[in-house]
Scaffold this motif. Structure first.
Motif, PDB file in Angstrom:
ATOM      1  N   ALA A 155       0.942   5.152   4.760  1.00 14.27           N
ATOM      2  CA  ALA A 155       0.031   4.190   4.603  1.00 14.27           C
ATOM      3  C   ALA A 155      -0.098   3.209   3.515  1.00 14.27           C
ATOM      4  O   ALA A 155      -0.267   2.043   3.839  1.00 14.27           O
ATOM      5  N   MET A 156       0.635   3.680   2.467  1.00 11.52           N
ATOM      6  CA  MET A 156       0.499   2.601   1.171  1.00 11.52           C
ATOM      7  C   MET A 156       1.696   1.536   1.428  1.00 11.52           C
ATOM      8  O   MET A 156       1.219   0.286   1.024  1.00 11.52           O
ATOM      9  N   THR A 164       3.272  -3.698   2.539  1.00 13.19           N
ATOM     10  CA  THR A 164       4.022  -4.719   3.449  1.00 13.19           C
ATOM     11  C   THR A 164       2.961  -5.686   4.003  1.00 13.19           C
ATOM     12  O   THR A 164       3.491  -7.032   3.969  1.00 13.19           O
ATOM     13  N   VAL A 165       2.030  -5.325   4.550  1.00 11.77           N
ATOM     14  CA  VAL A 165       0.930  -6.401   5.025  1.00 11.77           C
ATOM     15  C   VAL A 165       0.578  -7.270   4.079  1.00 11.77           C
ATOM     16  O   VAL A 165       0.634  -8.523   4.250  1.00 11.77           O
ATOM     17  N   LEU A 198       7.439   3.636  11.299  1.00 10.08           N
ATOM     18  CA  LEU A 198       5.972   3.644  11.523  1.00 10.08           C
ATOM     19  C   LEU A 198       5.533   2.463  10.553  1.00 10.08           C
ATOM     20  O   LEU A 198       4.520   1.674  10.970  1.00 10.08           O
ATOM     21  N   VAL A 199       6.237   2.310   9.527  1.00  8.92           N
ATOM     22  CA  VAL A 199       5.927   1.347   8.354  1.00  8.92           C
ATOM     23  C   VAL A 199       5.730  -0.122   9.357  1.00  8.92           C
ATOM     24  O   VAL A 199       4.969  -0.761   9.055  1.00  8.92           O
ATOM     25  N   ILE A 251      12.657  -2.692   5.579  1.00  5.01           N
ATOM     26  CA  ILE A 251      13.946  -2.287   5.344  1.00  5.01           C
ATOM     27  C   ILE A 251      13.847  -1.220   4.078  1.00  5.01           C
ATOM     28  O   ILE A 251      14.478   0.037   4.121  1.00  5.01           O
ATOM     29  N   ILE A 252      13.000  -1.615   3.002  1.00  3.87           N
ATOM     30  CA  ILE A 252      13.175  -0.839   1.982  1.00  3.87           C
ATOM     31  C   ILE A 252      12.153   0.792   2.229  1.00  3.87           C
ATOM     32  O   ILE A 252      12.667   1.845   1.864  1.00  3.87           O
ATOM     33  N   SER A 253      11.373   0.651   3.220  1.00  8.81           N
ATOM     34  CA  SER A 253      10.520   1.728   3.609  1.00  8.81           C
ATOM     35  C   SER A 253      11.540   2.606   4.412  1.00  8.81           C
ATOM     36  O   SER A 253      11.476   3.820   4.412  1.00  8.81           O
ATOM     37  N   GLY A 254      12.392   1.914   5.503  1.00  7.87           N
ATOM     38  CA  GLY A 254      13.285   2.872   6.098  1.00  7.87           C
ATOM     39  C   GLY A 254      14.468   3.458   5.239  1.00  7.87           C
ATOM     40  O   GLY A 254      14.584   4.587   5.394  1.00  7.87           O
TER      41      GLY A 254
END
Length: 177
Positions: free
Chosen positions: A33-34, A39-40, A73-74, A60-63
């Motif tokens: 969620a963070m 990202t948004v 999901l992000v 990409i960083i989240s993945g």
């Protein structure tokens, strides 16, 4: 248009189900969620001030950092929320799928070692770090991946008749973007 929309929505369901089936802990849900909120925020801030796609980099960083499922999901959730501010339409699920696939691919490619040792190696004796060339190339190619998926939306929804010439023309005209 409806058939294309249903295909994309049904294609996203397994990714959400995989994440839910493995029973994520509250700390992982909060982290997703963070990262979605960051990202948004980054995408909307930089999209207005400077025309760069920082949201794609965040996905990409989240993945890479959270894994393929969380990266998907992000990406999907961030694009969904971004469209509240930037306007949504029948293209929204396609954008969600595109960003989600970028997060998923980044996580998978990092796990199998294709993207190299991003952020895991220390500096050398001179204080320099290795440049993440493979990651940069992947980020560049993600721009094309996003475009190709969105071109597919355009072809399915707006091109008539669909044949090799019209498909080639649609992809060729979008190459510059």
């Amino acid at each position: 248009m409806v058939a294309g929309l249903l295909i994309v929505v049904y294609a996203m369901i397994p990714f959400f189900m995989i994440f839910e089936r493995r029973k994520p802990k509250a700390r992982e849900i909060v982290l997703v969620a963070m990262m979605t909120a960051l990202t948004v925020t980054a995408h909307l801030l930089f999209h207005v001030t400077i025309p760069i796609e920082i949201g794609t980099a965040m996905v990409i960083i989240s993945g890479i950092s959270l894994g393929p499922e969380a990266g998907f999901l992000v990406g999907a959730l961030a694009r969904f929320v971004c469209n509240f501010y930037q306007g949504s339409g029948p293209y929204t699920p396609w954008q969600m799928f595109s960003w989600g696939m970028m997060g998923l691919l980044a996580g998978i490619l990092y796990r199998i070692g294709v993207l190299g040792s991003v952020g895991t190696e220390g500096a050398d004796r001179e204080g320099k770090r290795k440049k993440p060339v493979r990651l940069c190339v992947f980020g560049f190619l993600c721009g094309f991946l996003y475009g190709w998926i969105m071109d597919l939306y355009y072809i399915v929804g707006w091109v008539d008749p669909i044949n090799w010439k019209t498909v080639a023309a649609a992809y060729a005209s979008s190459f510059v973007f």
